[in-house]
Scaffold this active site. Structure first.
Site, PDB file in Angstrom:
ATOM      1  N   ASP A  65      66.947  35.785 -12.516  1.00  0.00           N
ATOM      2  CA  ASP A  65      66.633  36.904 -13.395  1.00  0.00           C
ATOM      3  C   ASP A  65      65.448  36.514 -14.286  1.00  0.00           C
ATOM      4  O   ASP A  65      65.526  35.561 -15.067  1.00  0.00           O
ATOM      5  CB  ASP A  65      67.868  37.230 -14.255  1.00  0.00           C
ATOM      6  CG  ASP A  65      67.631  38.410 -15.176  1.00  0.00           C
ATOM      7  OD1 ASP A  65      67.608  39.534 -14.685  1.00  0.00           O
ATOM      8  OD2 ASP A  65      67.444  38.184 -16.386  1.00  0.00           O
ATOM      9  N   THR A  98      62.033  42.818 -14.637  1.00  0.00           N
ATOM     10  CA  THR A  98      61.344  41.891 -15.545  1.00  0.00           C
ATOM     11  C   THR A  98      60.337  41.019 -14.798  1.00  0.00           C
ATOM     12  O   THR A  98      59.220  40.805 -15.270  1.00  0.00           O
ATOM     13  CB  THR A  98      62.366  40.991 -16.266  1.00  0.00           C
ATOM     14  OG1 THR A  98      63.246  40.429 -15.297  1.00  0.00           O
ATOM     15  CG2 THR A  98      63.185  41.768 -17.265  1.00  0.00           C
ATOM     16  N   THR A  99      60.726  40.537 -13.621  1.00  0.00           N
ATOM     17  CA  THR A  99      59.813  39.681 -12.837  1.00  0.00           C
ATOM     18  C   THR A  99      58.575  40.469 -12.426  1.00  0.00           C
ATOM     19  O   THR A  99      57.447  39.971 -12.515  1.00  0.00           O
ATOM     20  CB  THR A  99      60.535  39.124 -11.592  1.00  0.00           C
ATOM     21  OG1 THR A  99      61.751  38.509 -12.015  1.00  0.00           O
ATOM     22  CG2 THR A  99      59.688  38.113 -10.862  1.00  0.00           C
ATOM     23  N   ASP A 394      72.390  44.404 -15.064  1.00  0.00           N
ATOM     24  CA  ASP A 394      71.208  45.019 -14.433  1.00  0.00           C
ATOM     25  C   ASP A 394      71.597  46.312 -13.733  1.00  0.00           C
ATOM     26  O   ASP A 394      70.915  47.336 -13.851  1.00  0.00           O
ATOM     27  CB  ASP A 394      70.578  44.053 -13.414  1.00  0.00           C
ATOM     28  CG  ASP A 394      69.786  42.936 -14.081  1.00  0.00           C
ATOM     29  OD1 ASP A 394      69.640  42.980 -15.316  1.00  0.00           O
ATOM     30  OD2 ASP A 394      69.327  42.018 -13.376  1.00  0.00           O
TER      31      ASP A 394
END
Length: 548
Positions: A65, A98-99, A394
């Site tokens: 994550d 997020t990545t 998530d």
């Protein structure tokens, strides 16, 4: 330092201050951002790798994550911090992607470096990036499909997409069901559509059994046990008093001393205290309450009388749990026992203390139409439980965002390829040096499916060529199936994501890149070192202290 009149130097900064200017500052910042992007790039997609992070105390976190990785990393470089904040914003706003956002910001700065090397001014590049980002938002909205709260199958696919590639993949269907059920239970209809407060879904975690044994209760799970062993373990048809004041005798506001000369007088004090506790418990009982959840302390004597009356009680419950309980049971939190009435009581079909993996927990369930629910996450080890919790958070976030926005897009790199192609075409229409920046933005967006292909063990160039040819044939939903390496229609494959994940990633990623790009001077004061005892004038062990 600058030169004054007559060549006399004027010092305006401390000699310990480190300063970088112009290209040197820009290159340092871009390099730092690229390192951050590289650190999370390999986690992208269902075939992404995990990172093991060990803190100074030796605690280990294993995750893929992006937000967790950057949160656990001890980042010092100021420009790297700007890029890592992109992940924080993405996590807070949409809970996933997020990545994607961090890699996009990093790639944009890498492309900006190439333009700087060609002699293009940073202001022009920043302007082109901002133009491209605004256009990208329009294109993404055009690509989106509608979704409603009734489309349970689509919502499950959104949740599954968010969790694919995590350690919980074997139980992803069951967890997707939990996420959709939980969100649908707490969603509220507003004038503008729907609203979901993610805080209304509590997640408790307990090691033991497997991830597939996780479950949801229509109510709340509190990590507390009853305060007295003689209290009933189980209360059916519970009427719950929610009290945020201590069930204790109030002390006098000023310090006072009472001298007792006769043992009978001491007994009178004790009897009086006992009567007060008895009356306190009688007041609670008279309202019809058979369970008490107290935010503060409960005196031993009060515990005794509550147990005698067969009332279940918990003390020192968290404020957040009290608020969730009020929403789950329909009760009101009272600040004074004197004000407690039967109308203030919450209702639940069952209040029960159960032992889960050796720990006592209280389950408040079978609430009628609860507006707060709890999920108990299980797993074989601490690391599995924590990753399952992150995955479920998530999934809950993306389901909530899909319902709130009412828009979804295909996953698997499909929107990024479509966006890159449209931005390249748009660059051809504007001309000038700004067009180079827009095209660089398109290349940065295209690097996301390129990373997706690379992480899946595919040839990135061949995969991008395949994707482009499909998209030129009007196949806007075609993306990469990371498992068999083929280019497929992602909507038909059930790989879908909420639109806000993409729009927020473009927005926060481009803003961070533009902010970093516009910095041409970095002035950093050196950190003050803590002086040693010797430097402070202290003696060695066993010696006499020196003067300060």
């Amino acid at each position: 330092m600058t030169n004054g009149q007559g060549g006399q130097p004027i010092f305006i900064l401390s000699e310990d201050t480190e300063r970088r200017k112009g290209r040197d500052a820009q290159e340092s910042n871009i390099q730092a951002a690229r390192v951050i992007g590289d650190s999370v790039r390999t986690t992208l997609g269902p075939r992404g790798m995990d990172k093991m992070l060990v803190d100074s105390l030796g605690d280990v976190v294993i995750t893929n994550d992006g937000a967790t990785i950057l949160d656990e990393m001890d980042i010092e470089h100021p420009a790297a911090k700007i890029v890592s904040e992109v992940a924080e914003t993405q996590e807070e706003e949409v809970g996933d992607g997020t990545t994607t956002a961090v890699v996009l910001a990093s790639e944009l700065l890498e492309k900006a470096q190439e333009l700087l090397d060609q002699g293009i001014h940073p202001t022009l590049i920043a302007s082109g990036f901002s133009t491209a980002a605004a256009k990208a938002q329009e294109y993404l909205v055009d690509m989106a499909q509608e979704i409603t709260i009734e489309d349970e199958e689509l919502l499950r696919q959104v949740a599954t997409t968010a969790m694919t590639g995590k350690k919980v993949e074997a139980d992803v269907e069951m967890l997707s069901d939990l996420a959709v059920k939980a969100v649908k239970q707490v969603v509220e209809e507003t004038e503008d559509g729907y609203s979901v407060d993610r805080d209304d879904i509590g997640i408790e975690k307990q090691e033991g059994e497997g991830v597939g044994d996780s479950f949801m209760v229509e109510g709340l799970i509190i990590d507390k046990d009853r305060v007295h062993p003689n209290m009933p373990k189980k209360i059916e048809d519970a009427k719950i008093a929610l009290i945020n004041t201590a069930m204790e005798i109030k002390e006098t506001e000023t310090d006072s001393e009472i001298r007792v000369s006769d043992p009978d007088e001491l007994q009178k004090f004790i009897d009086q205290e006992e009567r007060e506790f008895k009356e306190m418990v009688e007041k609670v009982k008279d309202t019809g309450a058979n369970a008490v959840i107290c935010q503060k302390g409960i005196d031993d004597m009060a515990q005794h009388f509550l147990a005698k009356e067969g009332i279940f009680a918990i003390r020192r419950a968290k404020k957040s749990d009290m608020e969730k309980l009020a929403r789950a049971t329909g009760g009101s939190i009272v600040t004074s026992i004197d004000d407690l009435t039967s109308e203030d009581l919450g209702k639940a079909g069952l209040v029960e203390e159960r032992k889960i993996a050796g720990e006592e927990m209280t389950f408040i369930e079978k609430c009628e139409n609860p507006k707060a629910v709890s999920i108990l996450v299980r797993g074989g080890t601490e690391h599995i439980v924590e990753e399952a919790e992150r995955s479920l958070e998530d999934a809950i976030s993306v389901v909530a965002k899909s319902i709130e926005s009412g828009k979804i897009v295909a996953g698997g790199g499909a929107p990024e390829i479509e966006l890159a192609m449209k931005l390249s075409n748009y660059a051809d229409t504007i001309g000038g040096k700004e067009a180079l920046a827009v095209r660089a933005f398109a290349d940065a967006v295209e690097s996301l499916p390129r990373a997706l292909a690379g992480n899946a063990g595919l040839d990135p160039i061949d995969t991008i060529v395949d994707l482009r040819s499909k998209h030129e044939e009007d196949g806007a939903a075609f993306g990469i199936d990371a498992y068999d390496g083929k280019v497929k229609n992602m909507t038909e494959e059930g790989v879908i994501e909420p639109l806000p994940i993409k729009t927020q990633a473009v927005s926060s990623g481009s803003e961070a890149a533009v902010m970093t790009l516009r910095i041409d001077d970095v002035i950093a004061a050196r950190e003050e070192e803590t002086p040693s005892p010797e430097e402070m004038g202290g003696g060695g062990p066993g010696g006499t202290p020196g003067g300060m």
